[in-house]
Design a protein around this motif. Structure first.
Motif, PDB file in Angstrom:
ATOM      1  N   UNK A 179       0.838  -1.190   0.000  1.00  0.00           N
ATOM      2  CA  UNK A 179       0.000   0.000   0.000  1.00  0.00           C
ATOM      3  C   UNK A 179       0.878   1.247   0.000  1.00  0.00           C
ATOM      4  N   UNK A 180       0.723   2.082  -1.024  1.00  0.00           N
ATOM      5  CA  UNK A 180       1.519   3.296  -1.157  1.00  0.00           C
ATOM      6  C   UNK A 180       0.844   4.502  -0.529  1.00  0.00           C
ATOM      7  N   UNK A 181      -0.470   4.580  -0.668  1.00  0.00           N
ATOM      8  CA  UNK A 181      -1.187   5.745  -0.167  1.00  0.00           C
ATOM      9  C   UNK A 181      -2.668   5.404  -0.094  1.00  0.00           C
ATOM     10  N   UNK A 182      -3.397   6.224   0.644  1.00  0.00           N
ATOM     11  CA  UNK A 182      -4.852   6.108   0.704  1.00  0.00           C
ATOM     12  C   UNK A 182      -5.414   7.508   0.459  1.00  0.00           C
ATOM     13  N   UNK A 183      -6.174   7.664  -0.594  1.00  0.00           N
ATOM     14  CA  UNK A 183      -6.678   8.978  -0.976  1.00  0.00           C
ATOM     15  C   UNK A 183      -8.200   8.990  -0.893  1.00  0.00           C
ATOM     16  N   UNK A 184      -8.743  10.212  -0.781  1.00  0.00           N
ATOM     17  CA  UNK A 184     -10.187  10.413  -0.732  1.00  0.00           C
ATOM     18  C   UNK A 184     -10.600  11.267  -1.915  1.00  0.00           C
ATOM     19  N   UNK A 185     -11.692  10.857  -2.553  1.00  0.00           N
ATOM     20  CA  UNK A 185     -12.106  11.471  -3.803  1.00  0.00           C
ATOM     21  C   UNK A 185     -13.531  11.979  -3.700  1.00  0.00           C
ATOM     22  N   UNK A 186     -13.824  12.986  -4.495  1.00  0.00           N
ATOM     23  CA  UNK A 186     -15.167  13.551  -4.560  1.00  0.00           C
ATOM     24  C   UNK A 186     -16.151  12.483  -5.033  1.00  0.00           C
ATOM     25  N   UNK A 187     -17.295  12.387  -4.342  1.00  0.00           N
ATOM     26  CA  UNK A 187     -18.293  11.401  -4.734  1.00  0.00           C
ATOM     27  C   UNK A 187     -19.038  11.759  -5.994  1.00  0.00           C
ATOM     28  N   UNK A 188     -18.920  13.002  -6.456  1.00  0.00           N
ATOM     29  CA  UNK A 188     -19.647  13.431  -7.655  1.00  0.00           C
ATOM     30  C   UNK A 188     -18.817  13.271  -8.921  1.00  0.00           C
ATOM     31  N   UNK A 189     -17.585  13.778  -8.898  1.00  0.00           N
ATOM     32  CA  UNK A 189     -16.765  13.753 -10.117  1.00  0.00           C
ATOM     33  C   UNK A 189     -15.523  12.886  -9.990  1.00  0.00           C
ATOM     34  N   UNK A 190     -15.221  12.380  -8.795  1.00  0.00           N
ATOM     35  CA  UNK A 190     -14.065  11.510  -8.616  1.00  0.00           C
ATOM     36  C   UNK A 190     -12.746  12.245  -8.495  1.00  0.00           C
ATOM     37  N   UNK A 191     -12.770  13.548  -8.355  1.00  0.00           N
ATOM     38  CA  UNK A 191     -11.527  14.302  -8.243  1.00  0.00           C
ATOM     39  C   UNK A 191     -10.973  14.207  -6.824  1.00  0.00           C
ATOM     40  N   UNK A 192      -9.658  14.267  -6.735  1.00  0.00           N
ATOM     41  CA  UNK A 192      -9.005  14.284  -5.436  1.00  0.00           C
ATOM     42  C   UNK A 192      -8.610  15.677  -4.996  1.00  0.00           C
ATOM     43  N   UNK A 193      -8.970  16.693  -5.786  1.00  0.00           N
ATOM     44  CA  UNK A 193      -8.651  18.071  -5.426  1.00  0.00           C
ATOM     45  C   UNK A 193      -9.731  18.586  -4.486  1.00  0.00           C
ATOM     46  N   UNK A 194      -9.530  18.394  -3.207  1.00  0.00           N
ATOM     47  CA  UNK A 194     -10.522  18.717  -2.191  1.00  0.00           C
ATOM     48  C   UNK A 194      -9.968  19.758  -1.230  1.00  0.00           C
ATOM     49  N   UNK A 195     -10.832  20.662  -0.794  1.00  0.00           N
ATOM     50  CA  UNK A 195     -10.480  21.647   0.217  1.00  0.00           C
ATOM     51  C   UNK A 195     -11.343  21.384   1.448  1.00  0.00           C
ATOM     52  N   UNK A 196     -10.682  21.121   2.569  1.00  0.00           N
ATOM     53  CA  UNK A 196     -11.397  20.833   3.809  1.00  0.00           C
ATOM     54  C   UNK A 196     -11.556  22.138   4.584  1.00  0.00           C
ATOM     55  N   UNK A 197     -12.793  22.533   4.844  1.00  0.00           N
ATOM     56  CA  UNK A 197     -13.069  23.811   5.501  1.00  0.00           C
ATOM     57  C   UNK A 197     -13.927  23.582   6.744  1.00  0.00           C
ATOM     58  N   UNK A 198     -13.754  24.486   7.750  1.00  0.00           N
ATOM     59  CA  UNK A 198     -14.585  24.496   8.949  1.00  0.00           C
ATOM     60  C   UNK A 198     -15.811  25.352   8.692  1.00  0.00           C
ATOM     61  N   UNK A 199     -16.977  24.820   9.025  1.00  0.00           N
ATOM     62  CA  UNK A 199     -18.226  25.552   8.807  1.00  0.00           C
ATOM     63  C   UNK A 199     -19.074  25.486  10.069  1.00  0.00           C
ATOM     64  N   UNK A 200     -20.065  26.371  10.138  1.00  0.00           N
ATOM     65  CA  UNK A 200     -20.993  26.391  11.270  1.00  0.00           C
ATOM     66  C   UNK A 200     -21.837  25.120  11.266  1.00  0.00           C
ATOM     67  N   UNK A 201     -21.928  24.412  12.383  1.00  0.00           N
ATOM     68  CA  UNK A 201     -22.733  23.178  12.406  1.00  0.00           C
ATOM     69  C   UNK A 201     -24.235  23.442  12.312  1.00  0.00           C
ATOM     70  N   UNK A 202     -24.669  24.705  12.517  1.00  0.00           N
ATOM     71  CA  UNK A 202     -26.091  25.017  12.462  1.00  0.00           C
ATOM     72  C   UNK A 202     -26.531  25.392  11.049  1.00  0.00           C
TER      73      UNK A 202
END
Length: 464
Positions: A179-202
């Motif tokens: 195993x070289x790596x484990x990546x997470x991909x967009x469920x809509x287009x399959x891209x791995x270019x993701x930005x993780x942001x903090x948002x209001x839970x409400x």
């Protein structure tokens, strides 16, 4: 006309030669590709330049499968598309090329690879145990990794590399490596270019801030600290109580974040993964998780390369005469025999495993052609010993299993003796190959709750 020595070309930045090597030198890729086809290529170039040249050569159908060595440092493209560095003694290139040529003649029963999957398997097959499908990390790729060899052999076809690899692994033709790596991909287009942001839970707004707040014990009001400050004193803006002592009049709540959109207070922000390609937002646990690995030929892939892609695996000229079953069907037949003998204790049956222990060494010593002729001779001896009602399964190129209905311990011993005598006759002809045997008789040797898969795994460990 076939030759015993390869025609070798050297690609270098300036006209040069390598000690102990007879090769024609080219200083440009275009000049090399314009010349007649060579059997082996040497790239005497820096790693990055060699990697670029390799990409061009692998896209050329004439050099798609050829042995190509990089003599200097190697970059990731050289590793993925090349054959490593040449032997320290350049004369060793000739036997490597002869082995390559023998394996090419054996592949798919001499039929040239035309479909995409056969081209990939042919490339791996021609490298024997050294053939690896390497993953290359590329920040420019939407999924962060790419497989240069698949791209080079695709002939420009649109290809979902990860889906194809899963398909080949499911068929058993390829096996995953480390195993070289484990990546997470967009469920809509399959891209791995993701930005993780903090948002209001409400309200899921992005405009949140870390802001200290106070909690009034008198009325329970919670608000930003700035709202409690008035004329240098701490006053609750709700009940106007003067707050003197922390812990008795007020405290600092855990909610240190506030939303500027809905004015909510919260302890921890929610996290969203926003795709930079399609703009969709996903919860992190809803992303597609994909493991990135290198791949190599599995045992079933090796058998398929030898037996051919247009015929059933049971149609092999030698092994097809042994009533061969696929692995799944053999397991089903063995499970059925185990169930019968557990319930009724009769009729007995036997299982015999044959392991060609030094097969690889024999093939290396005799060559692919002569070595396979030896294996075929052994199969003929096995065919003479088994009955029409017996069934066989070839789990790998080294292991053959025989299911023998209505056979007790005495019958199994007689069969093992005949097979031993056949192997000795082969050895007497000067073709030494060691055949190891392991036997099992039911119901005498039954183990509680052991099914076909566990039984073969246990016996296979003893067979070695």
């Amino acid at each position: 006309m076939t030759t015993s020595s390869p025609r070798i070309a050297l690609l270098a930045r300036s006209p040069s030669t390598l000690p102990g090597l007879e090769a024609e030198c080219f200083t440009g890729l275009a000049a090399l590709q314009a010349a007649s086809v060579y059997d082996v290529l040497l790239l005497d170039l820096p790693g990055a330049v060699a990697g670029t040249a390799l990409r061009g050569l692998r896209l050329d159908p004439r050099y798609r499968f050829s042995l190509i060595y990089c003599t200097q440092d190697q970059d990731a493209w050289c590793t993925a598309l090349g054959d490593g560095q040449p032997p320290a003694d350049l004369a060793g290139i000739t036997p490597l090329w002869r082995l390559w040529r023998e394996r090419l003649a054996l592949f798919n029963r001499g039929v040239a690879p035309e479909r995409f999957e056969t081209r990939v398997l042919a490339w791996l097959w021609l490298r024997s145990s050294r053939g690896v499908l390497h993953a290359l990390r590329d920040t420019g790729a939407a999924q962060h990794y790419r497989y240069p060899l698949l791209e080079a052999l695709s002939n420009g076809e649109t290809l979902n590399e990860f889906a194809w690899l899963q398909l080949m692994t499911g068929r058993g033709w390829l096996e995953p490596g480390v195993l070289l790596d484990r990546i997470r991909l967009c469920g809509s287009c399959g891209s791995g270019r993701l930005n993780y942001v903090d948002v209001c839970p409400e309200c899921r707004a992005l405009d949140i801030a870390r802001q200290p707040s106070l909690h009034c014990f008198t009325c329970g009001h919670v608000a930003p600290q700035a709202q409690f400050l008035k004329d240098g004193l701490l006053l609750c803006p709700n009940c106007l109580t003067r707050l003197r002592h922390i812990g008795s009049d007020y405290d600092r709540p855990l909610e240190n974040y506030s939303c500027r959109s809905c004015q909510a207070f919260f302890v921890d922000a929610a996290v969203e993964a926003r795709c930079l390609d399609c703009g969709e937002s996903h919860a992190p646990d809803k992303l597609q998780v994909r493991e990135v690995r290198d791949y190599r030929l599995a045992e079933a892939g090796l058998l398929r390369c030898r037996e051919g892609f247009d015929a059933s695996p049971m149609d092999d000229e030698a092994f097809g005469r042994l009533n061969l079953l696929s692995q799944r069907r053999f397991f089903e037949a063995l499970d059925w025999q185990l169930q019968l003998v557990r319930r009724y204790r009769t009729p007995p049956f036997a299982l015999l495993g044959l392991g060609f222990v030094n097969r690889r060494e024999t093939l290396a010593r005799l060559g692919e052609m002569r070595g396979q002729a030896l294996i075929d001779g052994l199969v003929e001896r096995v065919q003479e010993a088994v009955r029409d009602a017996d069934r066989c399964c070839r789990l790998s190129e080294e292991v053959l299993w025989l299911l023998l209905p209505h056979t007790d311990a005495a019958g199994l011993a007689a069969l093992r003796q005949r097979l031993t005598q056949g192997a000795e006759r082969i050895a007497g002809e000067g073709l030494d190959i060691e055949v190891r045997q392991i036997g099992f008789v039911a119901p005498d040797e039954l183990v509680d709750q052991e099914d076909a898969q566990l039984l073969l795994a246990r016996l296979g460990g003893l067979l070695g």
